[in-house]
Design a protein around this motif. Structure first.
Motif, PDB file in Angstrom:
ATOM      1  N   ASP A 120      -0.387   3.754  -2.703  1.00 13.34           N
ATOM      2  CA  ASP A 120      -0.872   5.045  -2.204  1.00 13.34           C
ATOM      3  C   ASP A 120       0.004   6.220  -2.621  1.00 13.34           C
ATOM      4  O   ASP A 120      -0.402   7.374  -2.515  1.00 13.34           O
ATOM      5  CB  ASP A 120      -0.968   5.032  -0.669  1.00 13.34           C
ATOM      6  CG  ASP A 120      -2.006   4.067  -0.149  1.00 13.34           C
ATOM      7  OD1 ASP A 120      -2.827   3.572  -0.953  1.00 13.34           O
ATOM      8  OD2 ASP A 120      -1.992   3.791   1.071  1.00 13.34           O
ATOM      9  N   ASN A 121       1.222   5.927  -3.063  1.00 14.85           N
ATOM     10  CA  ASN A 121       2.184   6.973  -3.446  1.00 14.85           C
ATOM     11  C   ASN A 121       2.803   6.644  -4.800  1.00 14.85           C
ATOM     12  O   ASN A 121       4.007   6.407  -4.895  1.00 14.85           O
ATOM     13  CB  ASN A 121       3.283   7.085  -2.380  1.00 14.85           C
ATOM     14  CG  ASN A 121       2.735   7.376  -1.013  1.00 14.85           C
ATOM     15  OD1 ASN A 121       2.339   8.493  -0.726  1.00 14.85           O
ATOM     16  ND2 ASN A 121       2.688   6.354  -0.162  1.00 14.85           N
TER      17      ASN A 121
ATOM     18  N   SER B 243       0.817  -1.213   0.000  1.00 12.87           N
ATOM     19  CA  SER B 243       0.000   0.000   0.000  1.00 12.87           C
ATOM     20  C   SER B 243       0.856   1.270   0.000  1.00 12.87           C
ATOM     21  O   SER B 243       0.411   2.312  -0.483  1.00 12.87           O
ATOM     22  CB  SER B 243      -0.990   0.016   1.164  1.00 12.87           C
ATOM     23  OG  SER B 243      -0.319   0.183   2.388  1.00 12.87           O
TER      24      SER B 243
END
Length: 134
Positions: free
Chosen positions: A74-75, A70
């Protein structure tokens, strides 16, 4: 821009510049991923986990495999700075996971120590260890 540092511990040598990165621009986000806050070995040397600057960046401690994934999802535009992946399974897993994503990655490594052995022996050892990582 998100800068994601993958390090072994909260290092008093590196925390000051990591904490100050946010002051350069409000558009910079900083994340520090560590397997543990401070090892017993470092505590016995007198190191302290002083994280006064914690409000300036996010700390992720001992992420599992799902949390590691994640971090990348997420980035997606994150810049990942890896150090100590020979010493830490968490950092190594993060580095290996990064290879599945189109992210910018940097390796922060120290040069080999040559001690009293012949130079060529250290070159061979370093080459073998580096090949194992990839």
């Amino acid at each position: 821009m998100t800068l994601i540092f993958w390090q072994n511990i909260l290092s008093p040598h590196q925390l000051p510049y990591i904490a100050q990165l946010k002051s350069i621009s409000d558009e910079i986000e900083v994340i520090l991923v560590i397997p543990e806050v401070l090892s017993e070995n470092r505590r016995s040397m007198g190191w302290e986990a002083d994280i006064q600057e914690k409000k300036l960046f996010k700390i992720i401690i001992a992420p599992n495999e799902q949390e590691i994934e994640s971090i990348f999802t997420d980035n997606p535009d994150g810049h990942h700075l890896f150090s100590g992946f020979r010493l830490s399974p968490v950092i190594y897993k993060g580095f290996k996971a990064s290879l599945k994503y189109d992210v910018t990655r940097y390796l922060i490594v120290e040069g080999p120590f040559f001690y009293s052995y012949p130079y060529w022996a250290h070159l061979i050892k370093t080459y073998i260890l580096d090949e194992e990582i990839f």
